[in-house]
Design a protein around this motif. Structure first.
Motif, PDB file in Angstrom:
ATOM      1  N   ARG A 707       0.901  -1.242  -0.027  1.00  0.00           N
ATOM      2  CA  ARG A 707      -0.054   0.022  -0.008  1.00  0.00           C
ATOM      3  C   ARG A 707       0.858   1.289   0.078  1.00  0.00           C
ATOM      4  N   THR A 708       0.244   2.409  -0.159  1.00  0.00           N
ATOM      5  CA  THR A 708       0.973   3.585  -0.179  1.00  0.00           C
ATOM      6  C   THR A 708       1.236   4.119   1.344  1.00  0.00           C
ATOM      7  N   GLU A 709       0.489   3.838   2.269  1.00  0.00           N
ATOM      8  CA  GLU A 709       0.857   4.349   3.682  1.00  0.00           C
ATOM      9  C   GLU A 709       1.095   2.969   4.581  1.00  0.00           C
ATOM     10  N   SER A 710       1.733   3.294   5.684  1.00  0.00           N
ATOM     11  CA  SER A 710       1.913   2.291   6.582  1.00  0.00           C
ATOM     12  C   SER A 710       0.906   1.668   7.245  1.00  0.00           C
ATOM     13  N   VAL A 711       0.891   0.458   7.468  1.00  0.00           N
ATOM     14  CA  VAL A 711      -0.152  -0.457   8.065  1.00  0.00           C
ATOM     15  C   VAL A 711       0.349  -1.037   9.379  1.00  0.00           C
ATOM     16  N   LEU A 712       0.329  -0.060  10.345  1.00  0.00           N
ATOM     17  CA  LEU A 712       0.524  -0.541  11.687  1.00  0.00           C
ATOM     18  C   LEU A 712       0.050   0.340  12.750  1.00  0.00           C
ATOM     19  N   TRP A 713       0.062  -0.139  13.932  1.00  0.00           N
ATOM     20  CA  TRP A 713      -0.965   0.748  14.929  1.00  0.00           C
ATOM     21  C   TRP A 713       0.122   1.957  14.815  1.00  0.00           C
ATOM     22  N   GLY A 714      -0.714   3.062  15.111  1.00  0.00           N
ATOM     23  CA  GLY A 714      -0.105   4.486  14.955  1.00  0.00           C
ATOM     24  C   GLY A 714       0.138   4.965  13.554  1.00  0.00           C
ATOM     25  N   ARG A 715       0.144   4.197  12.453  1.00  0.00           N
ATOM     26  CA  ARG A 715       0.340   4.372  11.175  1.00  0.00           C
ATOM     27  C   ARG A 715       1.495   5.210  10.833  1.00  0.00           C
ATOM     28  N   ASP A 716       2.450   5.464  11.889  1.00  0.00           N
ATOM     29  CA  ASP A 716       3.614   6.342  11.632  1.00  0.00           C
ATOM     30  C   ASP A 716       4.800   5.279  11.674  1.00  0.00           C
ATOM     31  N   GLU A 717       5.170   4.982  10.346  1.00  0.00           N
ATOM     32  CA  GLU A 717       6.370   4.019  10.397  1.00  0.00           C
ATOM     33  C   GLU A 717       7.460   4.627  10.752  1.00  0.00           C
ATOM     34  N   GLN A 718       7.732   5.867  10.360  1.00  0.00           N
ATOM     35  CA  GLN A 718       9.099   6.536  10.534  1.00  0.00           C
ATOM     36  C   GLN A 718       9.297   6.728  11.951  1.00  0.00           C
ATOM     37  N   ALA A 719       8.484   7.308  12.771  1.00  0.00           N
ATOM     38  CA  ALA A 719       8.545   7.075  14.209  1.00  0.00           C
ATOM     39  C   ALA A 719       8.860   5.984  14.937  1.00  0.00           C
ATOM     40  N   TYR A 720       8.123   4.924  14.460  1.00  0.00           N
ATOM     41  CA  TYR A 720       8.226   3.566  15.012  1.00  0.00           C
ATOM     42  C   TYR A 720       9.633   3.216  14.769  1.00  0.00           C
ATOM     43  N   LEU A 721      10.184   3.332  13.548  1.00  0.00           N
ATOM     44  CA  LEU A 721      11.734   3.118  13.132  1.00  0.00           C
ATOM     45  C   LEU A 721      12.717   3.748  14.052  1.00  0.00           C
ATOM     46  N   GLN A 722      12.353   5.018  14.456  1.00  0.00           N
ATOM     47  CA  GLN A 722      13.226   5.802  15.032  1.00  0.00           C
ATOM     48  C   GLN A 722      13.177   5.326  16.770  1.00  0.00           C
ATOM     49  N   ARG A 723      12.253   4.839  17.054  1.00  0.00           N
ATOM     50  CA  ARG A 723      12.060   4.440  18.731  1.00  0.00           C
ATOM     51  C   ARG A 723      13.048   2.954  18.531  1.00  0.00           C
ATOM     52  N   TYR A 724      12.674   2.256  17.486  1.00  0.00           N
ATOM     53  CA  TYR A 724      13.502   1.267  17.432  1.00  0.00           C
ATOM     54  C   TYR A 724      14.989   1.237  17.337  1.00  0.00           C
ATOM     55  N   THR A 725      15.349   2.142  16.673  1.00  0.00           N
ATOM     56  CA  THR A 725      16.603   2.629  16.456  1.00  0.00           C
ATOM     57  C   THR A 725      17.289   3.104  17.911  1.00  0.00           C
ATOM     58  N   ASP A 726      16.627   3.709  18.464  1.00  0.00           N
ATOM     59  CA  ASP A 726      16.920   4.345  19.788  1.00  0.00           C
ATOM     60  C   ASP A 726      17.151   3.111  20.860  1.00  0.00           C
ATOM     61  N   PHE A 727      16.115   2.014  20.742  1.00  0.00           N
ATOM     62  CA  PHE A 727      16.249   0.853  21.473  1.00  0.00           C
ATOM     63  C   PHE A 727      17.455   0.209  21.075  1.00  0.00           C
ATOM     64  N   ILE A 728      18.148  -0.030  19.737  1.00  0.00           N
ATOM     65  CA  ILE A 728      19.068  -0.724  19.442  1.00  0.00           C
ATOM     66  C   ILE A 728      20.359  -0.058  19.968  1.00  0.00           C
ATOM     67  N   ARG A 729      20.342   1.086  19.984  1.00  0.00           N
ATOM     68  CA  ARG A 729      21.498   2.134  20.448  1.00  0.00           C
ATOM     69  C   ARG A 729      21.797   1.888  21.964  1.00  0.00           C
ATOM     70  N   LEU A 730      20.751   1.775  22.549  1.00  0.00           N
ATOM     71  CA  LEU A 730      20.622   1.609  23.996  1.00  0.00           C
ATOM     72  C   LEU A 730      21.173   0.167  24.488  1.00  0.00           C
ATOM     73  N   MET A 731      20.593  -0.804  23.961  1.00  0.00           N
ATOM     74  CA  MET A 731      21.184  -2.176  24.098  1.00  0.00           C
ATOM     75  C   MET A 731      22.543  -2.174  23.624  1.00  0.00           C
ATOM     76  N   LEU A 732      22.818  -1.768  22.800  1.00  0.00           N
ATOM     77  CA  LEU A 732      24.554  -1.732  22.437  1.00  0.00           C
ATOM     78  C   LEU A 732      25.608  -1.245  23.389  1.00  0.00           C
ATOM     79  N   GLU A 733      24.926  -0.019  23.872  1.00  0.00           N
ATOM     80  CA  GLU A 733      25.729   0.770  25.179  1.00  0.00           C
ATOM     81  C   GLU A 733      25.634  -0.121  26.348  1.00  0.00           C
TER      82      GLU A 733
END
Length: 876
Positions: A707-733
């Protein structure tokens, strides 16, 4: 978007086929029938186009209102328009038959016909009229395909008809004795072509809308009035369109006879096919634009309007210039001597197409807005001027055939390149000047620059290529230069992205009949080797390289293969054997994926329709769409359709308790069994405790699903990916060792992009053998804990005895976690942050062995449920 691509390219294929076969058929017919008889064939087919206006105008109106009704989910109105239109079509058929019969009896009195061809001409015309009349009531089924935006099926029917016509012409006119190589034989070939087209459309509508039953009970006078009102102006517009070619052919016959008529028809053949090649492909956008307008999506209409018109201009302008400069060589090679006039006429016919075809998309706007009154009136006025001017130039100024060609070129340009674009741009609130500049002037200027530079170079250097082959090669090089320059200089970044996205190949389940040919052949060989074994058809999302879907299929096959031979596809070969009665299936299994109540699962309904005679149907651990998810806007009629279908099933089982509850809330009467996800079949024993080396497995993937838009809770895939990236960074640290486990190619692309953007390529590993179930589970066992987004990444992690936190991007994820009593480790994609997710993971890690023991026991219980369910199914 994928369906637009299929519609457009299927239309290109159909028209290319018509062009290719026309190149072969036309000179063959002229040689076999003679120039005079060929002129009669052209005359008859031109006249029948005027009769078609009575029926096709109803079809155009019907298609518009039917599409609009479906887009607005008004299914009762959909039936009312179809039922009312059907009776109008019966009336149209009777009227056409009456008028055609009268004209057939007086054919030689109206047109110039040699005395030895009178009887054959009259009978040919009657057969052609009859062929069309018997297809008129079938038009409502063409409208159904139109409303469903299935121009690919319409074009396949059309292609099949013209292939049959060509085969019969070449075969019969080659083997029959010379007295039978005549106009009457051609008439019966025409009849067979029309029957083939309409039979295929009728069969396909039954697959798309199997429960459609138009009846007098749905007849509504107001629908008749609306259809007639729209039809009136559509018929005027159609008659005006015929005035440019068909009227000229009729007048040429009256003034000059059938032999000269053949010359004019040959000059029109290539421009007509090219016009149809692009214009009919553009018409496939009609239901899409109507649908967008019904949804008030003006921005998408404008984008589609601009990009499509520019793309057509880039494709058409160099092609038309090539034909213009090579007209005499083309006609000479194609037809031979005696048609030099046709080559000169071809240059006049081809030039207007450079302007008309790129602007053809404007008709979609007027049709979508149902604003056809003014265009039809203007079109008729311009058409009458064209006819009058053509006669004036041909007879008074003695220009003959050139008079008709020049008149048609001028007035076509006036209407299609000036009035219609201006009128449509006003309707769509688009800048006319901007549209013309971007869609026409810029591509034309680039073509003029390249051609001018080429002509200037050969003039200065005196290196003009000689011979058709050299000229053709030089033209091909210029064409390549033009397309490269067009892509580089004419298309903006957003237009390039749009076109690349449009032309990216996306295929859906069951739409490529030859894709599954090897699987079909293997299945048929198994049937021959084991003739006594019962046979079953499996329906599921397979063949896309998604590990979860393939795991479901493999598990179900393993569980049921002692009782059944499985056909995992319904490719062309299997369907052919089914229709012939060679293959008879005992069971249809609805398996993997969140199928049930899914309004997008058209494939299921098609497969179920094909398998209507299969005695037993079951669902096996299938997922159910959850209406609480914003993207799952379940319409009442869709739910009822699903429930009605499922109540005919012998056995219903679903993957989780939430799925079962949804079906119960929709008042399904059959018992629903919760047997777990079929992938539980792969549960392993716990061999050793985890090493607790703080190894973390991760899964993440895109959520758009085509589809042309994100299909997930919240619809904002970019915000979700950013939070996921923050989580990875935290676990690496915090000192965790991390590895990614994708479950499909799209996951892998997103993961690699994430690693590159954060420069983590040397710190985080990626497992690449995601397509292998055993190797993936071996790898999952090496982690202490896991965090997954895709459902089966987490399911297989638990089957490998690696506890996981589920990032619930859609409700199906919670359904699984509830089924194994781990819902406290389930969190929605719009509700977590890095710290919260890290805390959940640490809680899981602290209680690791207890969780492993608990979930392993639950998963093994589900495996026993699956085995018991398979045994029960075997006894049905």
């Amino acid at each position: 978007m994928n369906q637009i691509l299929k519609n457009v390219f299927s239309n290109y294929f159909a028209n290319f086929l018509q062009l290719a076969l026309g190149v072969l058929v036309v000179p063959f017919l002229i040689r076999k029938l003679g120039q005079g008889s060929f002129g009669i064939v052209v005359l008859v087919e031109s006249i029948i186009c005027f009769f078609e206006v009575l029926a096709t105008s109803v079809r155009i109106a019907l298609s518009r209102y039917v599409t609009f009704s479906l887009s607005q989910e008004r299914h009762e109105a959909f039936l009312e328009y179809l039922s009312s239109g059907r009776y109008l079509l019966f009336f149209s058929a009777a009227l056409i038959f009456l008028l055609g019969s009268i004209l057939s009896l007086n054919f030689q009195h109206v047109f110039q016909v040699p005395s030895d061809m009178v009887f054959q001409s009259k009978l040919l015309f009657f057969i052609v009229v009859f062929s069309f009349v018997i297809t008129v009531p079938n038009i409502i089924y063409w409208s159904v395909l139109y409303a469903k935006q299935r121009f690919d099926l319409i074009n396949l029917a059309f292609s099949s008809g013209i292939i049959l016509r060509a085969v019969f012409i070449f075969t019969l006119f080659s083997v029959l004795p010379s007295p039978y190589v005549c106009l009457i034989t051609y008439g019966f070939i025409y009849l067979s072509m029309k029957f083939m087209e309409n039979y295929m459309v009728y069969r396909w509508h039954k697959n798309l809308v199997p429960d459609l039953k138009p009846s007098l009970a749905y007849f509504k006078p107001h629908c008749v009035r609306e259809i007639l009102s729209f039809s009136l102006y559509s018929s005027i517009n159609s008659l005006a369109y015929l005035a440019y070619e068909n009227t000229a052919i009729v007048l040429v016959n009256i003034f000059y006879g059938p032999a000269i008529n053949a010359v004019y028809a040959v000059s029109l053949k290539i421009p007509t096919v090219i016009k149809n090649f692009f214009a009919r492909a553009t018409w496939t956008l009609n239901p899409t634009v109507t649908d967008l307008m019904a949804r008030n999506d003006d921005a998408e209409i404008k984008r589609l309007f601009f990009v499509y018109s520019k793309a057509i201009a880039i494709a058409v302008i160099p092609l038309c210039l090539f034909i213009f400069f090579m007209a005499h060589q083309i006609i000479g090679l194609w037809i031979g001597a005696g048609f030099e006039t046709a080559a000169s006429l071809l240059t006049i016919h081809i030039l207007p197409l450079m302007v008309i075809l790129p602007l053809e998309a404007v008709g979609c706007i007027t049709n979508a807005h149902a604003k056809v009154k003014v265009p039809s009136q203007v079109s008729m006025a311009v058409a009458l001027c064209n006819v009058g001017t053509g006669i004036l130039l041909a007879k008074v100024f003695s220009l003959g055939l050139y008079g008709f060609a020049l008149s048609a070129a001028f007035f076509t340009m006036l209407y299609s390149a000036v009035f219609m674009p201006y009128y449509s741009c006003r309707l769509a609130k688009i800048s006319f000047k901007q549209y013309i500049m971007r869609s026409l002037v810029q591509p034309f200027a680039l073509a003029a620059l390249i051609v001018g530079a080429y002509l200037g170079a050969i003039g200065l250097l005196g290196l003009r290529p000689k011979g058709f082959l050299n000229e053709f090669l030089a033209s091909g090089i210029l064409l390549g230069i033009y397309y490269l320059c067009s892509y580089r200089f004419l298309l903006s970044h957003s237009e390039k992205s749009f076109i690349l996205k449009l032309f990216k190949p996306k295929f859906r389940f069951g739409k490529r009949p030859f894709k599954n040919f090897p699987k079909d052949l293997k299945f048929i060989m198994s049937c021959l080797l084991h003739p006594s074994r019962d046979k079953a058809i499996y329906i599921g999302y397979t063949g896309y390289g998604n590990l979860g879907d393939e795991a479901l299929k493999k598990a179900i096959f393993e569980l049921l293969k002692p009782s059944y031979l499985f056909a995992e596809s319904q490719g062309l070969l299997v369907r052919l054997f089914m229709k012939c009665g060679i293959l008879k299936f005992k069971m249809l299994v609805l398996g993997g994926g969140t199928f049930i109540l899914n309004t997008l699962c058209h494939e299921f309904h098609v497969s179920l329709s094909r398998g209507r005679n299969i005695p037993r149907k079951i669902t096996f651990g299938t997922g159910v769409v959850n209406p609480i998810f914003p993207e799952n806007s379940l319409q009442e009629h869709d739910v009822r359709k699903w429930i009605s279908a499922l109540e005919k099933f012998s056995y219903l089982s679903v993957r989780g308790p939430i799925s079962a509850q949804i079906l119960k809330e929709n008042e399904i009467h059959n018992p629903v069994h919760v047997i777990g996800d079929p992938a539980f079949y792969f549960i392993r024993d716990i061999k050793t405790p985890k090493l607790r080396t703080r190894r973390l497995g991760l899964n993440i993937g895109p959520t758009r699903s085509g589809r042309t838009e994100s299909v997930l809770w919240g619809r904002d895939e970019q915000a979700y990916l950013q939070r996921y990236t923050d989580f990875i960074r935290l676990m690496l640290e915090d000192g965790w060792t991390i590895g990614f486990v994708p479950v499909c190619r799209e996951d892998l692309r997103l993961i690699r992009q994430m690693l590159e953007e954060n420069n983590w390529q040397n710190r985080i590993g990626v497992f690449n053998a995601y397509y292998h179930i055993g190797k993936t589970m071996d790898h999952l066992e090496t982690f202490d804990v896991f965090v997954g987004q895709k459902l089966h990444s987490v399911i297989l992690s638990y089957c490998a005895n690696t506890p996981a936190v589920m990032l619930e991007y859609r409700p199906k994820c919670r359904d699984f976690m509830v089924s194994i009593s781990m819902e406290r480790f389930n969190i929605r994609t719009n509700e977590f942050d890095a710290v919260l997710l890290k805390g959940m993971l640490e809680d899981l890690y602290e209680d690791l062995e207890s969780v492993r023991s608990k979930t392993n026991e639950i998963c093994k219980n589900y495996k026993m449920n699956l085995i018991q369910a398979s045994q029960l199914v075997a006894q049905l």
